[in-house]
Design a protein around this motif. Structure first.
Motif, short mmCIF file in Angstrom:
data_model
loop_
_atom_site.label_atom_id
_atom_site.label_comp_id
_atom_site.label_asym_id
_atom_site.label_seq_id
_atom_site.Cartn_x
_atom_site.Cartn_y
_atom_site.Cartn_z
N SER A 12 32.42 1.34 -1.36
CA SER A 12 31.29 0.81 -2.13
C SER A 12 31.63 0.79 -3.61
O SER A 12 32.33 1.68 -4.11
N LYS A 16 33.26 -5.84 -3.94
CA LYS A 16 33.33 -6.68 -2.75
C LYS A 16 32.20 -7.69 -2.66
O LYS A 16 32.41 -8.84 -2.33
N SER A 34 27.67 -7.26 5.66
CA SER A 34 27.41 -6.35 6.79
C SER A 34 26.77 -5.05 6.33
O SER A 34 26.00 -4.43 7.06
N ALA A 36 24.43 -4.78 4.30
CA ALA A 36 22.98 -5.01 4.29
C ALA A 36 22.39 -4.73 5.67
O ALA A 36 21.28 -4.20 5.79
N TYR A 38 23.48 -2.51 7.87
CA TYR A 38 23.38 -1.05 8.02
C TYR A 38 22.24 -0.50 7.17
O TYR A 38 21.53 0.42 7.57
N ARG A 93 18.89 -1.88 -1.82
CA ARG A 93 20.04 -1.63 -2.72
C ARG A 93 19.97 -0.26 -3.39
O ARG A 93 20.86 0.11 -4.14
N GLY A 98 21.08 3.56 0.67
CA GLY A 98 22.52 3.66 0.91
C GLY A 98 22.83 4.90 1.74
O GLY A 98 23.68 4.88 2.63
N ALA A 101 21.84 4.27 5.30
CA ALA A 101 22.83 3.40 5.96
C ALA A 101 24.04 4.21 6.38
O ALA A 101 24.60 4.03 7.47
N SER A 102 24.45 5.11 5.51
CA SER A 102 25.63 5.91 5.78
C SER A 102 25.43 6.82 7.00
O SER A 102 26.36 7.07 7.76
N ARG A 111 26.56 1.22 15.79
CA ARG A 111 27.54 0.23 15.32
C ARG A 111 27.71 -0.85 16.39
O ARG A 111 27.75 -2.04 16.09
N ARG A 132 33.25 -2.77 5.86
CA ARG A 132 34.21 -1.67 5.93
C ARG A 132 35.21 -1.87 7.06
O ARG A 132 36.33 -1.43 7.00
N ASP A 133 34.74 -2.53 8.13
CA ASP A 133 35.57 -2.66 9.34
C ASP A 133 35.62 -4.10 9.80
O ASP A 133 35.78 -4.38 10.98
N MET A 134 35.46 -5.04 8.85
CA MET A 134 35.45 -6.45 9.22
C MET A 134 36.79 -6.85 9.85
O MET A 134 36.82 -7.50 10.88
N ASP A 186 32.76 7.61 5.08
CA ASP A 186 33.23 6.31 5.60
C ASP A 186 34.67 6.40 6.10
O ASP A 186 35.03 5.77 7.10
N ARG A 189 35.07 9.18 9.38
CA ARG A 189 34.33 9.06 10.65
C ARG A 189 35.30 8.61 11.74
O ARG A 189 36.30 7.92 11.46
O1 DC Z 1 28.53 -1.84 1.47
P1 DC Z 1 27.24 -1.01 1.41
O2 DC Z 1 27.24 0.02 0.32
O3 DC Z 1 26.03 -1.88 1.38
O4 DC Z 1 27.21 -0.20 2.80
C1 DC Z 1 26.19 0.70 3.11
C2 DC Z 1 26.69 1.74 4.11
O5 DC Z 1 26.95 1.11 5.37
C3 DC Z 1 27.97 2.48 3.71
O6 DC Z 1 27.80 3.87 3.82
C4 DC Z 1 28.99 2.08 4.73
C5 DC Z 1 28.23 1.45 5.85
N1 DC Z 1 28.91 0.25 6.35
C6 DC Z 1 29.72 0.39 7.44
O7 DC Z 1 29.89 1.48 7.96
N2 DC Z 1 30.33 -0.71 7.97
C7 DC Z 1 30.18 -1.91 7.40
N3 DC Z 1 30.79 -2.96 7.93
C8 DC Z 1 29.37 -2.05 6.26
C9 DC Z 1 28.74 -0.95 5.74
#
Ligand code: DC
Length: 227
Positions: A12, A16, A34, A36, A38, A93, A98, A101-102, A111, A132-134, A186, A189
């Motif tokens: 983060s 990006k 992505s 958003a 989460y 945001r 955040g 989401a984490s 997931r 993160r994992d695209m 992140d 995990r």
């Molecule tokens: O990119 P971001 O800060 O909006 O992401 C929020 C949370 O979601 C962050 O802790 C990581 C997680 N995340 C994830 O695990 N996989 C993704 N593809 C996108 C975000």
């Protein structure tokens, strides 16, 4: 027709989001934010008092994730994001969401529940997928994989500026601690940890401006898409 996919993964605050939006506009591709998804799931589970019992109420949480009522509406001033018909563009945001989401992001079943929704964004002529994992999990077939990183300190400084511009009163040390904690979560995990794909182009943006990073990215993407 093949859908061309550009992935941008990274921690983060690496820039990006801004760069993914710029690339999508440049190539006239669709955009997947992505993170958003989460954040929306984290917010929804929090609103339903389920965030602290993800394990014991897993089945219900998966159902919510699968049926999440969300909308990304393109407007002249950007994208409006709705959850259950309510505008949550700003809310998701915040640092607090955040954190939600984490928490969601470490649960493999949640997931998995978001997987198809993310893949559905891949539509002609192409997609820029930010996350993160695209590259490592969602779109391993992507033609151009980019990993964008920056030092935790430079990311914290940028985040403080962003939040201040939104009128929020924040302290750099708190933001830095949050970023470090989130990076750790992140990267450590067990499911889909944050890491560059073996064939990713890695860019460190700590000392680079947006325009410089954009130039590096388009040079790389042009080469990849021509192959
Ligand atoms: O990119 P971001 O800060 O909006 O992401 C929020 C949370 O979601 C962050 O802790 C990581 C997680 N995340 C994830 O695990 N996989 C993704 N593809 C996108 C975000």
């Amino acid at each position: 027709m093949t859908v061309q996919i550009i992935t941008i993964d990274g921690p983060s605050g690496s820039g990006k989001g801004t760069l993914a939006a710029k690339l999508a506009a440049h190539y006239q591709f669709h955009l997947l934010d992505s993170g958003a998804l989460y954040r929306l799931l984290g917010l929804s589970l929090h609103q339903q008092d389920l965030l602290d019992c993800l394990d014991s109420e897993l089945e219900q949480c998966v159902k919510i994730a699968t049926n999440l009522d969300i909308k990304f509406v393109t407007t002249e001033s950007g994208t409006r994001i709705e959850l259950d018909g309510e505008d949550v563009t700003q809310t998701i945001r915040t640092e607090r969401v955040g954190e939600f989401a984490s928490k969601v992001a470490v649960v493999p079943e949640l997931r998995a529940a978001l997987l198809e929704r993310q893949r559905a964004f891949a539509q002609a002529p192409g997609l820029v997928a930010d996350g993160r994992d695209m590259a490592t999990s969602i779109f391993p077939e992507a033609q151009a994989k980019i990993y964008l990183t920056a030092s935790a300190e430079s990311r914290a400084e940028r985040r403080v500026k962003q939040l201040q511009a939104m009128g929020l009163d924040v302290k750099i040390n708190d933001i830095l601690a949050n970023i470090q904690a989130r990076d750790k979560r992140d990267m450590e995990r067990t499911v889909a940890p944050l890491k560059p794909a073996a064939d990713a182009y890695i860019i460190d943006s700590s000392t680079l401006g947006i325009d410089e990073v954009f130039k590096l990215m388009t040079t790389f993407v042009d080469q990849q898409l021509a192959n």
